[in-house]
Design an enzyme around this catalytic site. Sequence first.
Site, short mmCIF file in Angstrom:
data_model
loop_
_atom_site.label_atom_id
_atom_site.label_comp_id
_atom_site.label_asym_id
_atom_site.label_seq_id
_atom_site.Cartn_x
_atom_site.Cartn_y
_atom_site.Cartn_z
CB CYS A 114 -19.51 132.80 51.80
SG CYS A 114 -18.03 133.09 52.78
CG HIS A 245 -19.49 135.78 48.62
ND1 HIS A 245 -19.55 136.56 49.73
CD2 HIS A 245 -18.47 134.89 48.83
CE1 HIS A 245 -18.62 136.17 50.59
NE2 HIS A 245 -17.96 135.16 50.07
CG ASN A 275 -15.44 136.82 52.31
OD1 ASN A 275 -16.62 136.92 52.63
ND2 ASN A 275 -14.91 135.67 51.90
#
Length: 318
Positions: A114, A245, A275
Site C-alpha cells: 500500500c 492512504h 482500499n
Amino acid sequence: MTRYARITGTGGYLPAEVKTNDDIAQTVDTSDEWIFERTGIRSRHIAAPDETASAMAEIASRQAMEAAGVGPEDIDLIILGTSTPDRIFPSTACLLQQRLGVRQGAAFDVQAACSGFIFALSIADQYVRTGTAKRALVVGSELNSRVVDWNDRATCILFGDGAGAVVLEAAEQPGILSTHIHSDGQFQDLLYLPNSDVGIDDERYIQMQGNEVFKVAVNTLGRIVDDTLAANGMDKSEVDWLVPHQANIRIIGATAKKLKLPMDRVVVTIENQGNTSSASIPLALNEAIRDGRIQRGQVVLMEAFGGGFAWGSALIRY
Ligand code: UT7
C-alpha cells in the site's frame, strides 16, 4: 541553485463496475452497517475481466500528462507501484512505457504494497532533484479484486481497483519538501499476498490479521507525521491538507486527530473506493486538485502504511 521536484499534473482512473456492501452481503455473512461503521466503506470499483494494471495505469497517466502539458517524448523516468502486475516481468512500468509510446529513460516497478506510491515518489524525487531525470511519471495501479478471496469477509470488504498518476518535473521552487520511507520485515506475516506458483505459501489470496495491522498502523502513522514535520521545521498548524492512504476511516481519523486537523482538511475517498492500495493516494490527490480543494502553494502531507510492513510520507508545497 537548489533544484526541486514539483507535481505538474495528476490523473486517476476507476473501473466502471461498482460493488456495494449490500452486493457483498449477498455472498458472505456481513452487512452494510458493519462494514461502514468499522471501515467507512460503502462501495468499491471492480475492474472488468479484460482490464489490467497497465491498462488502468495508462488512462491515469495520459490524464496526468495532459494536465502537465507533456507528451511521451518528455518523460524520461517511469516508476510504478503495484502488487498486481500484469506479468512478473517485464515490469508493469515497462508495459505502461510501451502503451504510452515513451521510448527513452528507465521504467521499473516498486513493490511496497500500500505504500508503493510513496516509495515510487520518493525515488523519483531523488532522480529529479539530482538532475538525473527531468520529468518522471509516478503511478500506483492495483487490481485488488483479483487477489482477494471473495469468500473471506475479513478481507473482501476492504479492497477495490483503480490507478492514479502524477507527473513530477524539475523546478526552482518546492515542490516536494521531503519524503520518508521505512520498512520492517518482522511484520511480514500480518499482511501478505502469496505468490503461490513460485513462493513459500499454499494460499492464493491476500492474508491479513486486520486488528494487529490496525494497531501498528495507527501508532506508526502518528509517529511518521511528527517526524516529517520535524524534519522540515514545520508545525502541525502549517499543514493545509492530509492526503492519506485509504485503508480504514478510523485509521485516517486517528492521524488527523494527531495533526489536530479537522476532517474537512483531510481528503477522504474511502467511502466509494475502498482500499486501492498504492493507487489510493494519487487517486485522492487527483480528486482534490481537480475539484479545487488543493490550491497551488498549499502544504500537503501524504502518508501510507501497508504490507511489509512498509510505510512512508511525503510533504509537498503544491
Ligand atoms: O492497507 C493496508 C493496511 N491495512 C489495514 O490497515 C487494515 C487494518 N485493519 C482494519 O481495517 C480492521 O482491522 C478491519 C476492518 C479489517 C476489521 O475490523 P476490526 O474492528 O479490527 O474487527 P476484528 O477483526 O477485530 O473482528 C471483530 C469481529 C469478529 O467477530 P468476533 O470474533 O468478535 O465474534 C470478526 O469475526 O468482527 C467480525 N468480522 C465481521 N463481521 C461482520 C470480521 N469481518 C466482518 C465482516 N462483517 N465483514
